[in-house]
Design a protein around this motif. Structure first.
Motif, PDB file in Angstrom:
ATOM      1  N   PRO A 171      26.316  27.191 -38.516  1.00  0.00           N
ATOM      2  CA  PRO A 171      27.398  27.686 -39.378  1.00  0.00           C
ATOM      3  C   PRO A 171      27.211  27.315 -40.850  1.00  0.00           C
ATOM      4  O   PRO A 171      27.328  28.185 -41.731  1.00  0.00           O
ATOM      5  N   ILE A 172      26.871  26.063 -41.112  1.00  0.00           N
ATOM      6  CA  ILE A 172      26.679  25.661 -42.516  1.00  0.00           C
ATOM      7  C   ILE A 172      25.490  26.422 -43.110  1.00  0.00           C
ATOM      8  O   ILE A 172      25.509  26.845 -44.261  1.00  0.00           O
ATOM      9  N   TYR A 310      21.410  19.578 -41.651  1.00  0.00           N
ATOM     10  CA  TYR A 310      21.885  18.844 -40.491  1.00  0.00           C
ATOM     11  C   TYR A 310      22.697  17.622 -40.901  1.00  0.00           C
ATOM     12  O   TYR A 310      23.783  17.359 -40.386  1.00  0.00           O
ATOM     13  N   SER A 311      22.186  16.868 -41.910  1.00  0.00           N
ATOM     14  CA  SER A 311      22.888  15.636 -42.262  1.00  0.00           C
ATOM     15  C   SER A 311      24.156  15.923 -43.042  1.00  0.00           C
ATOM     16  O   SER A 311      25.123  15.174 -42.966  1.00  0.00           O
ATOM     17  N   ASP A 312      24.160  17.029 -43.802  1.00  0.00           N
ATOM     18  CA  ASP A 312      25.402  17.359 -44.506  1.00  0.00           C
ATOM     19  C   ASP A 312      26.509  17.610 -43.500  1.00  0.00           C
ATOM     20  O   ASP A 312      27.634  17.155 -43.668  1.00  0.00           O
ATOM     21  N   ALA A 313      26.161  18.329 -42.436  1.00  0.00           N
ATOM     22  CA  ALA A 313      27.155  18.599 -41.401  1.00  0.00           C
ATOM     23  C   ALA A 313      27.624  17.284 -40.769  1.00  0.00           C
ATOM     24  O   ALA A 313      28.826  17.024 -40.670  1.00  0.00           O
ATOM     25  N   ASP A 327      40.203  18.118 -44.146  1.00  0.00           N
ATOM     26  CA  ASP A 327      39.490  19.290 -44.662  1.00  0.00           C
ATOM     27  C   ASP A 327      38.888  20.069 -43.488  1.00  0.00           C
ATOM     28  O   ASP A 327      39.011  19.651 -42.334  1.00  0.00           O
ATOM     29  N   ILE A 328      38.251  21.194 -43.795  1.00  0.00           N
ATOM     30  CA  ILE A 328      37.825  22.085 -42.717  1.00  0.00           C
ATOM     31  C   ILE A 328      36.310  22.005 -42.482  1.00  0.00           C
ATOM     32  O   ILE A 328      35.521  22.033 -43.438  1.00  0.00           O
ATOM     33  N   HIS A 329      35.940  21.845 -41.220  1.00  0.00           N
ATOM     34  CA  HIS A 329      34.536  21.860 -40.814  1.00  0.00           C
ATOM     35  C   HIS A 329      34.381  22.837 -39.656  1.00  0.00           C
ATOM     36  O   HIS A 329      35.347  23.114 -38.951  1.00  0.00           O
ATOM     37  N   VAL A 330      33.168  23.291 -39.445  1.00  0.00           N
ATOM     38  CA  VAL A 330      32.922  24.148 -38.286  1.00  0.00           C
ATOM     39  C   VAL A 330      32.296  23.277 -37.200  1.00  0.00           C
ATOM     40  O   VAL A 330      31.240  22.675 -37.413  1.00  0.00           O
ATOM     41  N   ILE A 348      34.407  25.646 -27.768  1.00  0.00           N
ATOM     42  CA  ILE A 348      34.068  26.775 -28.642  1.00  0.00           C
ATOM     43  C   ILE A 348      33.539  26.232 -29.973  1.00  0.00           C
ATOM     44  O   ILE A 348      33.694  25.047 -30.258  1.00  0.00           O
ATOM     45  N   GLU A 349      32.931  27.123 -30.755  1.00  0.00           N
ATOM     46  CA  GLU A 349      32.492  26.724 -32.098  1.00  0.00           C
ATOM     47  C   GLU A 349      33.340  27.466 -33.114  1.00  0.00           C
ATOM     48  O   GLU A 349      33.334  28.712 -33.141  1.00  0.00           O
ATOM     49  N   THR A 350      34.055  26.720 -33.923  1.00  0.00           N
ATOM     50  CA  THR A 350      34.984  27.360 -34.853  1.00  0.00           C
ATOM     51  C   THR A 350      35.414  26.420 -35.967  1.00  0.00           C
ATOM     52  O   THR A 350      35.106  25.233 -35.946  1.00  0.00           O
TER      53      THR A 350
END
Ligand code: NAD
Ligand code: G6P
Ligand code: MN
Ligand code: MN
Length: 431
Positions: A171-172, A310-313, A327-330, A348-350
């Motif tokens: 997603p990112i 990967y590390s930012d996520a 805050d919002i993450h996927v 799920i992924e969202t």
């Protein structure tokens, strides 16, 4: 004092994580970072651990890096446990890719029968890791990267008491991809995501809050195609993208362009090798670099791997939990009615709001029929894959593989399953 344990610490991705923790040290002051591996991974752990120590020293941050083969020591009283291990290591991945190809089925480490095999090997280990967490760090958050990430996260949420969130860089990567296409800062791009891990659709795309989905779909349809380092960048058919009206993830190529992707995989397998074989060489090159005592940053060559951002996520998710950021993450999270077309207890992924209590997914409701069918079929496959992996039940496994959209028949499913069980014998205690 903030303690983090990384299971599979010998991974070549570890410098990514270290870089992420260094960058965020002011808001996320990690005191002890334990890198854990197994006996077979000892050499990798020492090499990458050496680089990690040089990186924190160069950065001048107070993170103590500990290298250990004792998982329990690492997990004890940890605040976060990050899982990035690969049961059976790279050779098992290569087998996962090759078995399906024998039967003209997509050979991919997370999608299709390869992902099924990886899940069967991983499930017994993740359940063990979770037993340690339940006993030694019951308040810890498990941040799971281990693939198939959605399936492994769902296993944890269904079968243990551990608090878990699953992550993926797709997603990112899609957000960064759109930002690149528009030549804008990624912070200005927002995407609504719906679906499953490695089967996620960007349903709406916004620039500075304005819905630009239609405009963007036109430029995807005009031939722009975004992918990741590990997936062949075959172009989408413009009419198909227009009719879909959404942003497919790179892994959707295996479903929507199956014939062409299979052809491409067979050609690669016969020339450069499968992706796992390519990665095996890449990894050797990376570890040669990591050994250099003068290297004290993440080397740019790591970008040849699929795990960009990967590390930012991971590190920003951990910081949002730790700092109660809202805050919002996927993320990969329990459905709980978010997608009305799926059971409550599946993952799920969202998009989700992240605070100190975890991930709160943002409501989606029903999804359009054009994505619903594939999503439900793959989810049913995943549910059966988890049940088979936990119980070691051959019949459930056979149903899982037969149901998978990339497997053409029960006959082929059975042949693939028998090969998987035979070739993974030492890693399947449950069968
Ligand atoms: P890798 O082969 O380098 O494995 C990482 C380490 O895990 C190795 O050092 C290995 O010795 C160790 N390991 C194996 N079994 C273990 C066990 N039982 N306990 C502890 N450590 C163990 O793999 P990699 O390419 O670095 O990938 C690691 C994992 O992360 C894989 O599962 C991969 O699929 C996943 N991954 C996920 C994403 C994502 O988007 N979710 C991105 C990149 C990688
Ligand atoms: C992407 C996926 C990961 C996957 C990786 C493989 O980043 O999101 O889930 O593990 O690619 O990359 P590799 O370089 O190992 O082929
Ligand atoms: Mn992924
Ligand atoms: Mn099928």
């Amino acid at each position: 004092d903030l303690k983090i344990a990384v299971i599979g610490g010998g991974s070549s991705y570890t410098p990514e994580l270290i870089e992420g923790f260094i960058k965020r040290y002011n808001e996320l002051p990690v005191k002890d970072l334990y890198l854990v591996d197994i006996e077979e991974g000892k050499e990798k752990l020492e090499i990458v651990g050496g680089l990690a120590k040089r990186m924190v020293e160069k950065a001048g941050v107070g993170i103590n890096i500990h290298l250990t083969l004792d998982r329990r020591e690492a997990i004890k009283d940890a605040d976060f446990v990050v899982t990035q291990f690969r049961v059976g290591r790279i050779d098992a991945r290569i087998r996962d890719e090759k078995i399906p190809l024998k039967y003209d089925v997509i050979g991919q480490e997370t999608t299709g029968p390869g992902g099924f095999a990886k899940a069967q090997r991983t499930i017994p280990v993740i359940l063990d890791v979770c037993k340690d967490i339940e006993e030694l760090a019951p308040n810890a958050w498990l941040i799971n990267f281990t693939n198939p990430s959605g399936v492994i996260t769902e296993t944890v949420l269904k079968h243990t008491n551990v608090k878990a969130i699953g992550l993926c860089n797709v997603p990112i990567g899609m957000v960064y991809g759109v930002a690149e296409m528009l030549e804008v800062n990624p912070k200005r791009v927002y995407i609504d995501f719906a679906g499953l891990n490695h089967l996620v659709w960007g349903t709406h795309i916004y620039l500075d809050g304005e819905d630009i989905t239609e405009k963007l779909i036109d430029s995807f349809a005009g031939g722009k195609s975004l992918s990741m380092k590990n997936i062949p960048e075959l172009p989408w058919d413009p009419d198909f993208i227009k009719s879909l009206g959404m942003y497919p993830c790179p892994y959707h190529r295996y479903y929507y362009l199956t014939d062409k992707m299979l052809e491409k995989q067979k050609e690669e397998a016969a020339t450069v090798g499968t992706r796992g074989e390519v990665v095996k060489k890449l990894e050797q090159e990376l570890f040669e670099l990591y050994k250099d005592p003068n290297l004290n940053i993440k080397p740019p060559q790591l970008e040849k791997r699929g795990g960009a951002h990967y590390s930012d996520a991971a590190c920003s998710l951990i910081s949002s939990i730790y700092n109660d950021k809202k805050d919002i993450h996927v993320v990969n999270v329990r459905n709980n009615g978010t997608i009305a077309d799926l059971p409550d207890d599946v993952v799920i992924e969202t998009n989700a709001i992240i605070d100190r209590n975890g991930a709160h997914p943002i409501n989606i409701g029903h999804v359009p029929a054009k994505i619903r069918g594939l999503m439900q079929a793959v989810k049913a496959y995943e549910e059966l894959t988890i049940e088979a992996g936990v119980k070691g039940d051959y019949y459930t496994a056979l149903q899982a593989l037969t149901l998978h959209p990339l497997v053409p028949s029960a006959t082929i499913a059975k042949k693939i399953l028998d090969d998987i069980i035979e070739q993974n014998n030492e890693f399947l205690p449950q069968y």
